[in-house]
Design a protein around this motif. Structure first.
Motif, PDB file in Angstrom:
ATOM      1  N   ILE A 142       0.855  -1.194   0.000  1.00  0.00           N
ATOM      2  CA  ILE A 142       0.000   0.000   0.000  1.00  0.00           C
ATOM      3  C   ILE A 142       0.885   1.236   0.000  1.00  0.00           C
ATOM      4  O   ILE A 142       1.710   1.423   0.904  1.00  0.00           O
ATOM      5  CB  ILE A 142      -0.928   0.022   1.228  1.00  0.00           C
ATOM      6  CG1 ILE A 142      -1.860  -1.190   1.220  1.00  0.00           C
ATOM      7  CG2 ILE A 142      -1.735   1.324   1.263  1.00  0.00           C
ATOM      8  CD1 ILE A 142      -2.722  -1.306   2.466  1.00  0.00           C
ATOM      9  N   THR A 143       0.717   2.094  -0.992  1.00  0.00           N
ATOM     10  CA  THR A 143       1.432   3.363  -1.015  1.00  0.00           C
ATOM     11  C   THR A 143       0.626   4.391  -1.803  1.00  0.00           C
ATOM     12  O   THR A 143      -0.153   4.038  -2.701  1.00  0.00           O
ATOM     13  CB  THR A 143       2.848   3.210  -1.609  1.00  0.00           C
ATOM     14  OG1 THR A 143       3.609   4.391  -1.335  1.00  0.00           O
ATOM     15  CG2 THR A 143       2.813   2.969  -3.121  1.00  0.00           C
ATOM     16  N   GLY A 144       0.794   5.652  -1.440  1.00  0.00           N
ATOM     17  CA  GLY A 144       0.096   6.734  -2.126  1.00  0.00           C
ATOM     18  C   GLY A 144      -1.384   6.808  -1.820  1.00  0.00           C
ATOM     19  O   GLY A 144      -2.140   7.475  -2.536  1.00  0.00           O
ATOM     20  N   THR A 145      -1.809   6.190  -0.728  1.00  0.00           N
ATOM     21  CA  THR A 145      -3.239   6.171  -0.413  1.00  0.00           C
ATOM     22  C   THR A 145      -3.552   7.093   0.769  1.00  0.00           C
ATOM     23  O   THR A 145      -2.673   7.490   1.522  1.00  0.00           O
ATOM     24  CB  THR A 145      -3.716   4.742  -0.084  1.00  0.00           C
ATOM     25  OG1 THR A 145      -5.140   4.679  -0.100  1.00  0.00           O
ATOM     26  CG2 THR A 145      -3.224   4.295   1.287  1.00  0.00           C
ATOM     27  N   THR A 146      -4.832   7.411   0.907  1.00  0.00           N
ATOM     28  CA  THR A 146      -5.322   8.201   2.038  1.00  0.00           C
ATOM     29  C   THR A 146      -6.327   7.357   2.802  1.00  0.00           C
ATOM     30  O   THR A 146      -7.312   6.894   2.234  1.00  0.00           O
ATOM     31  CB  THR A 146      -5.989   9.501   1.547  1.00  0.00           C
ATOM     32  OG1 THR A 146      -5.015  10.300   0.875  1.00  0.00           O
ATOM     33  CG2 THR A 146      -6.558  10.288   2.712  1.00  0.00           C
ATOM     34  N   LEU A 147      -6.061   7.150   4.083  1.00  0.00           N
ATOM     35  CA  LEU A 147      -6.927   6.328   4.928  1.00  0.00           C
ATOM     36  C   LEU A 147      -7.686   7.229   5.884  1.00  0.00           C
ATOM     37  O   LEU A 147      -7.096   7.892   6.737  1.00  0.00           O
ATOM     38  CB  LEU A 147      -6.088   5.310   5.705  1.00  0.00           C
ATOM     39  CG  LEU A 147      -6.823   4.417   6.712  1.00  0.00           C
ATOM     40  CD1 LEU A 147      -7.907   3.602   6.027  1.00  0.00           C
ATOM     41  CD2 LEU A 147      -5.836   3.515   7.435  1.00  0.00           C
ATOM     42  N   LYS A 148      -8.994   7.276   5.754  1.00  0.00           N
ATOM     43  CA  LYS A 148      -9.833   8.071   6.652  1.00  0.00           C
ATOM     44  C   LYS A 148     -10.145   7.269   7.913  1.00  0.00           C
ATOM     45  O   LYS A 148     -10.626   6.142   7.831  1.00  0.00           O
ATOM     46  CB  LYS A 148     -11.119   8.484   5.941  1.00  0.00           C
ATOM     47  CG  LYS A 148     -10.913   9.494   4.815  1.00  0.00           C
ATOM     48  CD  LYS A 148     -12.244   9.908   4.206  1.00  0.00           C
ATOM     49  CE  LYS A 148     -12.056  11.062   3.228  1.00  0.00           C
ATOM     50  NZ  LYS A 148     -11.265  10.691   2.036  1.00  0.00           N
ATOM     51  N   VAL A 149      -9.862   7.870   9.049  1.00  0.00           N
ATOM     52  CA  VAL A 149     -10.144   7.241  10.339  1.00  0.00           C
ATOM     53  C   VAL A 149     -11.094   8.198  11.066  1.00  0.00           C
ATOM     54  O   VAL A 149     -10.697   8.979  11.919  1.00  0.00           O
ATOM     55  CB  VAL A 149      -8.844   7.000  11.140  1.00  0.00           C
ATOM     56  CG1 VAL A 149      -9.131   6.229  12.426  1.00  0.00           C
ATOM     57  CG2 VAL A 149      -7.836   6.244  10.289  1.00  0.00           C
ATOM     58  N   ASP A 150     -12.357   8.132  10.680  1.00  0.00           N
ATOM     59  CA  ASP A 150     -13.315   9.178  11.074  1.00  0.00           C
ATOM     60  C   ASP A 150     -14.678   8.656  11.457  1.00  0.00           C
ATOM     61  O   ASP A 150     -15.629   9.435  11.589  1.00  0.00           O
ATOM     62  CB  ASP A 150     -13.465  10.194   9.942  1.00  0.00           C
ATOM     63  CG  ASP A 150     -14.104   9.595   8.692  1.00  0.00           C
ATOM     64  OD1 ASP A 150     -14.272   8.359   8.615  1.00  0.00           O
ATOM     65  OD2 ASP A 150     -14.432  10.368   7.784  1.00  0.00           O
TER      66      ASP A 150
END
Length: 245
Positions: A231-239
Motif C-alpha cells: 500500500i502506497t500513495g493512499t489516504t486512509l480516513k479514520v473518522d
C-alpha cells in the motif's frame, strides 16, 4: 514478538495526543522511537514515560534546522530509520474573511512546510522498504466551518504524499496519509470545544462517537508495518464515517 521489532521510528509531535498514542503503541510493538516536540519539559516527560527505547528532540518543525538535527541524531544513533510519522501541526478555526496574514502563514509554515522539509531531511537516512505516514484531516476534502486555511494545508500534504509515493518507490519507501475526523485529544480544550460540542460532533459521525487517539495509533501501526507492504500513495480516513455525511 511485536510487529515493529528492531524498527526505528521518528514521530513529530510525539509528546501529546495522537502522536503520543502512536509513540506508545510503536514502543509496545518493539520499535525504538525518536519523538520531536516544541517544549523541553514535555519531551523529557514523554521520553521518561516511554522508557529506554525512546529519545527526544526539542524543536519547532517550522524551523528547517530542527529536521536537520533530527536526521543527524537518527543517523548517529541508529544509522538508518524505518518509519517517519509527520504528526505535528497547528489549527486555527476562523472564517476565511477573518483570517489574517500571520494566522495564514503560521498554519502553512507548520503544517505544510514543516512536513515537506521534515520528509526531505529524513528521507536520506531511511532504510529501503521504509514507511512514511503523514497525518492529514478529513477537512482536506470535507467542508467544515472555519477550516478553510487548515484544509488547504492538509490538502497540500496529501498531494506531497502522492508525489513522494512515486518518487521514493525505487527505494521501496511507502508514503501514505491518515485523515482523522474529530478526535478526543488535548487540542480540543485549546480550541475551546466543550462537552456539549463534542456530543454534537458525535451526532454527525455514523459510528456514534468521537475518535480516540488510539484509533489513529492503530491505523498508523498498520501503515507502518509489514501488514501494509503493498500500500502506497493512499489516504486512509479514520473518522467513524463522518466524511460520508
Amino acid at each position: 514478538m511485536g510487529s515493529l521489532d528492531d524498527k526505528v521510528a521518528v514521530i513529530t509531535g510525539g509528546n501529546s495526543g495522537i502522536g503520543l498514542a502512536i509513540a506508545r503503541l510503536f514502543v509496545a510493538q518493539g520499535a525504538r522511537v525518536i519523538i520531536v516536540g516544541r517544549r523541553d519539559e514535555a519531551v523529557k516527560e514523554t521520553v521518561a514515560l516511554l522508557g529506554d527505547k525512546a529519545s527526544g528532540v526539542v524543536g519547532d518543525i517550522s524551523d528547517i534546522t530542527t529536521h536537520e538535527r533530527v536526521a543527524v541524531l537518527a543517523r548517529d544513533k541508529f544509522g538508518e530509520i524505518d518509519i517517519y510519522v509527520a504528526n505535528a501541526g497547528v489549527i486555527n478555526i476562523q472564517p476565511a474573511d477573518k483570517v489574517g496574514a500571520e494566522e495564514y502563514d503560521q498554519q502553512f509554515v507548520t503544517n505544510t512546510r514543516g512536513v515537506f522539509f521534515g520528509v526531505q531531511k529524513i528521507q536520506p537516512v531511511m532504510r529501503e522498504g521504509g514507511s512514511i505516514v503523514l497525518i492529514s484531516s478529513i477537512a482536506s476534502d470535507k467542508v467544515l466551518p472555519g477550516h478553510t486555511v487548515y484544509a488547504g494545508t492538509k490538502s497540500a500534504i496529501e498531494a506531497f504524499a502522492r508525489s513522494w509515493a512515486v518518487e521514493f518507490s525505487a527505494r521501496k519507501i511507502r508514503v501514505n496519509t491518515l485523515c482523522p475526523g474529530p478526535t478526543q485529544t488535548p487540542i480540543l480544550t485549546k480550541l475551546g470545544i466543550d462537552a456539549e460540542t463534542e456530543q454534537q460532533f458525535a451526532g454527525m459521525i455514523p459510528l456514534g462517537r468521537m475518535g480516540h487517539a488510539q484509533d489513529l495509533a492503530n491505523a498508523a501501526l498498520f501503515l507502518s508495518s509489514e501488514a501494509s507492504q503493498f500500500i502506497t500513495g493512499t489516504t486512509l480516513k479514520v473518522d467513524g464515517g463522518m466524511s460520508l455525511t
